[in-house]
Design an enzyme around this catalytic site. Structure first.
Site, short mmCIF file in Angstrom:
data_model
loop_
_atom_site.label_atom_id
_atom_site.label_comp_id
_atom_site.label_asym_id
_atom_site.label_seq_id
_atom_site.Cartn_x
_atom_site.Cartn_y
_atom_site.Cartn_z
N HIS A 74 -6.41 16.06 -3.55
CA HIS A 74 -6.72 14.71 -4.04
C HIS A 74 -6.13 14.44 -5.43
CE1 HIS A 74 -9.42 13.23 -0.86
NE2 HIS A 74 -9.72 14.51 -0.68
N ASP B 46 -4.16 11.10 -6.27
CA ASP B 46 -4.39 10.21 -7.42
C ASP B 46 -3.10 9.98 -8.20
OD1 ASP B 46 -7.03 10.07 -6.75
OD2 ASP B 46 -7.74 11.49 -8.29
N ASP C 45 -5.70 2.62 -1.33
CA ASP C 45 -4.24 2.71 -1.48
C ASP C 45 -3.59 1.34 -1.42
OD1 ASP C 45 -4.73 2.13 1.12
OD2 ASP C 45 -3.43 3.69 1.99
N ASP D 50 0.83 -1.19 0.00
CA ASP D 50 0.00 0.00 0.00
C ASP D 50 0.87 1.25 0.00
OD1 ASP D 50 0.80 0.46 2.56
OD2 ASP D 50 -1.18 0.27 3.48
N ASN E 44 -3.29 13.67 0.49
CA ASN E 44 -4.58 14.27 0.13
C ASN E 44 -4.85 15.54 0.95
OD1 ASN E 44 -5.33 12.42 -1.84
ND2 ASN E 44 -6.27 11.02 -0.36
#
Length: 391
Positions: free
Chosen positions: A283, A287, A313, A270, A278
């Site tokens: 965000h 991404d 994630d 992860d 974020n």
């Protein structure tokens, strides 16, 4: 026979009008009359028998036209040529086969009207037989015949008779046949025109069937393509382009089934501190970090394995290998992440924590249980991550 009978009757009457009629002469005339009548009748019957026998033999020949045309339904040009080969064998001096652009319905008691246009599909002049491809047929209209015209083969001492026969089946008309034949053979050529008309109907039905088949195949292809798109959408992660949770699980089950008895490495990874990225940078940057992690993991796993994003994630990977391979991939992920971060102008680190587990494929292997084992290994790795991703 009528004239001969009348002449003999007059001779007998004249003899009987004499004072002393010779009965022997009268009997002689009656005998000759009967003999001559028998001979003429026998001659006529013989001629009719010969004509019927010839017609019968030629009639038996007619079904061969249907057979030849039926055998060449997939080649329209050859189908028409074969029909005219048989007409030549049946002593047609010349024949022209015209096809309407589309079949025309004609019902009982309607006046027949020739279409404005038709096309010369094939013609025969003596031994010469020419058949055209569909896009090369001469067009014949009510105004101009051009190369589709009938060539008169009349010689000075001969009459020329062109017999025109409609090529139809039921109420549908498909074209006309123009033939230079002996008028005595009209009945035979009428049978031939009916055979050709029936074959044209079969060809039209075959054409419609092929057209429907093509439409059906096109529809099946379209459905298949749309299903592939739907499958891709249902199995792919929109953000990274790799497999989503469902797609990865299905692929992992398939790999397990196809590699029974072989060792596999299952990795669980992860992105470190996604929430901090974020919250601090937005965000869009989050991404970006997720996509970069997917690329790093795919590069480390290579083409021999599959990867998927199974959560916000979280990533999974499965590939053939042992414990050493698992360690090598984890080190490569760390190395490629470091290379990216040293070259990147981003104000944050993009790093992955990776845990792995080695399994032996088989029917008793439950993928979801293995993912839990890999997740536990990941938990230990996460203890080693940075306190903050800010550079």
């Amino acid at each position: 026979m009528k004239v001969f009978d009348q002449f003999v009757d007059e001779c007998i009457q004249k003899e009987l009008q004499k004072e002393k009629a010779d009965r022997e002469i009268v009997q002689n005339l009656l005998l000759r009359k009967r003999l001559m009548n028998d001979k003429i009748t026998a001659y006529i019957i013989k001629g009719e028998k010969e004509h019927f026998s010839t017609f019968q033999q030629e009639s038996w020949f007619v079904p061969l036209i249907s057979k030849d045309m039926l055998c060449h339904m997939n080649d329209e040009q050859e189908m028409y040529r074969r029909a005219l080969v048989k007409l030549n064998a049946l002593n047609a001096k010349a024949s022209y086969l015209y096809i309407f652009k589309e079949p025309i319905a004609h019902y009982r008691d309607e006046d027949w009207k020739c279409p404005d246009k038709m096309y010369l599909a094939a013609y025969q002049m003596g031994e010469e037989i020419i058949s055209y491809k569909e896009d090369e047929r001469p067009e014949v209209s009510t105004i101009y015949a051009g190369n589709g015209r009938i060539v008169c083969r009349k010689e000075e001492d001969q009459n020329y008779v062109a017999t025109i026969l409609c090529l139809f089946s039921g109420e549908m008309q498909y074209g006309i046949l123009v033939a230079e034949i002996n008028p005595a053979n009209l009945a035979l050529f009428y049978l031939i025109s009916r055979q050709i008309g029936n074959m044209l109907r079969m060809y039209q039905m075959s054409k419609e069937q092929r057209r429907m088949q093509q439409k059906l195949e096109a529809l099946v292809r379209e459905i298949r393509e749309k299903n592939e798109v739907l499958n891709f959408l249902s199995e792919s992660d929109a953000l990274t382009g790799y497999l989503n949770r469902r797609g990865f699980m299905e692929k992992a089950v398939q790999i397990n089934r196809e590699n029974a008895g072989k060792e596999m490495v299952i990795l669980f990874a992860d992105l470190d501190h996604l929430k901090e990225i974020n919250d601090s940078f937005g965000h869009i940057e989050g991404d970006f970090a997720i996509r970069q992690c997917a690329e790093v993991l795919k590069s480390a796993v290579g083409d021999s394995g599959v990867i998927g994003r199974i959560g916000g994630d979280e990533f999974c990977a499965m590939l053939p290998g042992n414990v050493d391979d698992g360690q090598r991939i984890r080190e490569r992920v760390r190395r490629e992440s470091n290379e990216f971060n040293s070259d990147s102008d981003k104000p944050y680190y993009v790093e992955l924590s990776v845990g792995y587990h080695v399994v032996c494929c088989g029917s008793d292997l439950i993928i979801s249980d293995v993912l839990k084992d890999a997740d536990e290994a990941l938990y230990e790795e996460k203890k080693k991550r940075r306190k903050s991703v800010k550079k």
